[in-house]
Write a protein that holds these residues in place. Structure first.
Motif, PDB file in Angstrom:
ATOM      1  N   GLY A 249      19.659  41.772  66.367  1.00 18.11           N
ATOM      2  CA  GLY A 249      18.111  41.744  65.727  1.00 18.11           C
ATOM      3  C   GLY A 249      17.495  40.728  67.066  1.00 18.11           C
ATOM      4  N   PRO A 250      16.014  40.752  66.293  1.00 16.71           N
ATOM      5  CA  PRO A 250      15.743  41.129  65.439  1.00 16.71           C
ATOM      6  C   PRO A 250      15.407  42.602  65.356  1.00 16.71           C
ATOM      7  N   ALA A 251      15.151  43.132  63.786  1.00 17.07           N
ATOM      8  CA  ALA A 251      15.339  44.578  64.232  1.00 17.07           C
ATOM      9  C   ALA A 251      15.799  45.362  64.761  1.00 17.07           C
ATOM     10  N   ARG A 252      17.203  44.462  65.276  1.00 18.19           N
ATOM     11  CA  ARG A 252      18.450  45.386  65.613  1.00 18.19           C
ATOM     12  C   ARG A 252      17.348  45.986  66.929  1.00 18.19           C
ATOM     13  N   SER A 253      17.531  45.481  67.600  1.00 11.91           N
ATOM     14  CA  SER A 253      16.474  45.377  69.113  1.00 11.91           C
ATOM     15  C   SER A 253      17.094  44.557  69.915  1.00 11.91           C
ATOM     16  N   THR A 254      18.700  44.010  69.765  1.00  9.00           N
ATOM     17  CA  THR A 254      19.713  44.213  70.896  1.00  9.00           C
ATOM     18  C   THR A 254      20.914  44.271  70.749  1.00  9.00           C
ATOM     19  N   TYR A 255      20.756  45.528  69.801  1.00 10.05           N
ATOM     20  CA  TYR A 255      22.088  46.229  68.916  1.00 10.05           C
ATOM     21  C   TYR A 255      22.661  46.892  70.256  1.00 10.05           C
ATOM     22  N   ALA A 256      23.294  46.160  70.947  1.00 14.97           N
ATOM     23  CA  ALA A 256      23.901  47.251  72.214  1.00 14.97           C
ATOM     24  C   ALA A 256      25.623  48.271  71.675  1.00 14.97           C
ATOM     25  N   ILE A 257      25.919  48.701  72.704  1.00 16.04           N
ATOM     26  CA  ILE A 257      26.499  49.439  72.558  1.00 16.04           C
ATOM     27  C   ILE A 257      28.430  48.544  71.432  1.00 16.04           C
ATOM     28  N   VAL A 258      28.249  47.443  72.632  1.00 16.83           N
ATOM     29  CA  VAL A 258      30.065  47.127  72.172  1.00 16.83           C
ATOM     30  C   VAL A 258      29.561  46.315  70.650  1.00 16.83           C
ATOM     31  N   PHE A 259      28.328  45.921  70.628  1.00 15.98           N
ATOM     32  CA  PHE A 259      28.343  45.478  69.915  1.00 15.98           C
ATOM     33  C   PHE A 259      28.411  45.900  68.668  1.00 15.98           C
ATOM     34  N   TYR A 260      27.719  46.817  68.255  1.00 15.65           N
ATOM     35  CA  TYR A 260      28.077  48.571  67.597  1.00 15.65           C
ATOM     36  C   TYR A 260      29.428  48.146  67.374  1.00 15.65           C
ATOM     37  N   ILE A 261      29.784  48.942  68.564  1.00 14.35           N
ATOM     38  CA  ILE A 261      31.680  48.919  68.325  1.00 14.35           C
ATOM     39  C   ILE A 261      32.523  48.079  67.784  1.00 14.35           C
ATOM     40  N   TYR A 262      31.999  46.684  68.010  1.00 18.61           N
ATOM     41  CA  TYR A 262      32.124  45.179  67.096  1.00 18.61           C
ATOM     42  C   TYR A 262      32.256  45.003  65.623  1.00 18.61           C
ATOM     43  N   GLN A 263      30.670  45.810  65.691  1.00 18.60           N
ATOM     44  CA  GLN A 263      30.455  45.265  63.919  1.00 18.60           C
ATOM     45  C   GLN A 263      31.311  46.501  63.220  1.00 18.60           C
ATOM     46  N   LYS A 264      31.245  48.330  63.709  1.00 18.39           N
ATOM     47  CA  LYS A 264      32.140  48.720  62.923  1.00 18.39           C
ATOM     48  C   LYS A 264      33.651  48.704  62.526  1.00 18.39           C
ATOM     49  N   GLY A 265      33.892  48.327  63.738  1.00 16.43           N
ATOM     50  CA  GLY A 265      35.506  48.388  63.559  1.00 16.43           C
ATOM     51  C   GLY A 265      36.040  46.667  63.351  1.00 16.43           C
TER      52      GLY A 265
END
Lengths: 301, 274
Positions: A249-265
């Motif tokens: 965050g905030p408002a997903r402004s630092t939501y980088a791709i590896v963080f996204y993969i980690y969250q999903k996985g």
């Protein structure tokens, strides 16, 4: 078969000690790379065609995940954030490291080792520790940066709490941490340049800026290529500081791709969708790698 | 005059680099309530008012999670991982550089192509393999999957290739085994590369965060970076303990770089320029 007699002979030769030795040396690495790199790579692609989450049974769903990912605004956003992070860190890091290396590489300057050690310091501190230090420094209420800014007449900022600043701050910290390593490489590269080149240039009346432009910079091309490649790869892998400092965050402004993969996985246990994101990351890195080799080959020619 | 500007520029940047690290180290000697006490610019913003070792006592004496356990865990993982990594990678590099066998070129290309596969892109299936092997919550999970490092093999191949073929053939004629040649000839001629790899592997393991976050959930087996992060909870962060643990965690890497920086620079430069 008329050469049946030859077969036992060649077979024996093939498995003799001399032909076996290379495989003994190679096999541990080969085994590990097959099981833990090649197999997961293939498995990752396979899983990306599956519905594989914590709720429903595993099921082949073809390109369904890919359809979803192309409609996923967060996917585009996270890729864009990752690009901004990697390439936003790139130019300033290269520029500052190179300038500092040139400054340090002067014969009259006696404190080269001291300064090099100071600049290298952030490299030896782990990203986790660095994240906490900067988290505190950038604390809007209690950290020292707001008072520092107010000394220059700048009003108090929210920093990591402000979605228009958070990513820029992460980039700033990344630059701060990366300078030392790259500076050391540039310094070593500079020391490898033959001094007679500079003397010849001076005799011909070249200014220091000209000798940088026509000697130092071209001579450092291979070093620059190495530095750029490392910085881009590291930039795309950004995770630790996001996990500790912003949580995306905030408002997903630092939501980088590896963080996204980690969250999903691993937070949502959606392996299928995480695998599609990973395949996308892989494709982007592959394209960048190919482009890199293209440019590198052209420059070497 | 120009030189004055240059030195001033270098000094200013040195302070920008140095201050945050000094803040971390110095604040680790403050009491919790003092860390956020000084918000105005001044002497005590940097220098503790009352020096104390309380944070250090706290991190080592916490009943449930003493820091020394995490340091030992991580040290074990880092040392074993580095040792195995050096052995496996240099064996492979040696066979690529100095031996003849079928499929050599293709295999080398396969190894090199893994350079384009970042760990983050395969961490999900890698996790599933580890899970299916029953390796979750084991040190094996933190050591084995990352032993092979294509860049390291690439670097070592460059060094091993510089060893004259005649030297190896002479040793072969004298009856030396390949293993002897490897340890007596190849390794001593490639110390900068081996030390560089050793440093990068060790520091990488010591600073490991993401992979440990994924495969280790047993608190007793956790690594140091996660231990540091665990002093910060959603509701409350013990800053004094975070800074004390961070300071201690930085010491091994600092010592390694200070002692071995000469080799390290040599090794990294060779890989970068060749």
């Amino acid at each position: 078969m008329h050469d049946a007699k030859a077969i036992p002979f060649t077979r024996r030769k093939r498995w003799s000690k001399a032909t076996l030795t290379p495989w003994i040396f190679l096999s541990p690495a080969l085994l590990i790379i097959m099981i833990f790199v090649i197999l997961p790579t293939i498995a990752g692609v396979v899983i990306s065609f599956l519905r594989y989450d914590a709720i429903s049974p595993v099921e082949f769903i073809g390109l369904q995940n890919y359809k979803l990912v192309f409609q996923d605004q967060l996917f585009y956003k996270s890729m864009w954030i990752t690009f901004l992070f990697a390439f936003g860190s790139l130019l300033p890091t290269v520029f500052i490291s190179l300038v500092l290396a040139v400054l340090l590489n002067q014969k009259w300057f006696p404190f080269v080792n001291l300064f090099r050690a100071v600049y290298f310091l952030p490299t030896v501190v782990s990203m986790v520790a660095v994240s906490f230090v900067w988290l505190w420094l950038f604390n809007p209420q209690l950290g020292p940066i707001n008072p520092l800014l107010s000394a220059f007449g700048i009003s108090a900022q929210q920093f990591l709490g402000d979605s228009s600043q958070a990513l820029a701050i992460l980039i700033l910290i990344n630059i701060w941490k990366s300078i030392g390593f790259n500076l050391v490489i540039y310094l070593a590269g500079l020391q490898g340049i033959d001094n007679s080149l500079y003397e010849a240039a001076r005799i011909d009346g070249a200014s220091p800026l000209q000798s940088f432009r026509f000697i130092t910079w071209p001579m450092l091309t291979p070093v620059t290529f190495f530095v750029v490649a490392m910085l881009i790869i590291n930039g795309f892998q950004v995770f630790d500081q996001i996990n500790i400092m912003t949580g995306g965050g905030p408002a997903r402004s630092t939501y980088a791709i590896v963080f996204y993969i980690y969250q999903k996985g691993f937070s949502e246990t959606n392996f299928g969708y995480a695998s599609v994101l990973a395949v996308m990351l892989f494709i982007v890195i592959l394209v960048l790698t190919l482009a890199y080799h293209r440019i590198n080959a052209r420059l070497e020619r | 005059m120009l030189n004055v500007i240059k030195v001033m520029l270098m000094t200013v940047i040195a302070f920008i680099v140095l201050l945050p690290v000094s803040w971390m180290v110095l604040s680790s000697f403050r009491l919790e309530e003092e860390i956020f006490k000084f918000t105005e610019l001044g002497y005590h913003l940097l220098i503790p008012e009352n020096w104390t070792l309380q944070n250090y006592r706290d991190i080592f004496s916490e009943n449930q999670r003493p820091l020394d356990r995490y340091m030992l865990n991580t040290l074990f993982i880092a040392v074993t991982g580095t040792f195995l990594g050096l052995l496996v990678n240099s064996f492979a590099a040696f066979s690529f550089a100095k031996m003849r066998f079928p499929l050599k070129r293709s295999l080398f290309v396969i190894f090199l192509s893994t350079l384009a596969i970042p760990f983050e892109a395969i961490m999900v299936p890698q996790y599933m393999i580890i899970r299916d092997f029953g390796w979750l919550d084991t040190y094996t999970a933190l050591i084995v999957p990352q032993i092979v490092w294509a860049f390291g093999i690439f670097l070592l191949v460059q060094f091993f290739s510089d060893i004259p073929r005649s030297l190896i053939e002479a040793a072969r004629i004298d009856g030396a085994s390949w293993l002897t040649i490897f340890f007596r000839v190849a390794v001593p001629m490639s110390w900068p590369a081996i030390i560089t790899l050793g440093i990068i592997t060790f520091v990488g393991k010591w600073d490991e965060f993401l992979w440990a976050l994924i495969v280790i959930s047993d608190d007793a087996k956790q690594v140091i970076q996660i231990a540091i992060a665990s002093y910060s909870l959603e509701t409350y962060t013990s800053w004094g303990m975070v800074f004390a643990a961070s300071t201690i965690a930085s010491i091994p890497t600092m010592i390694i770089f200070l002692l071995l920086q000469k080799y390290y620079i040599q090794g990294v430069t060779t890989s970068g320029i060749k």
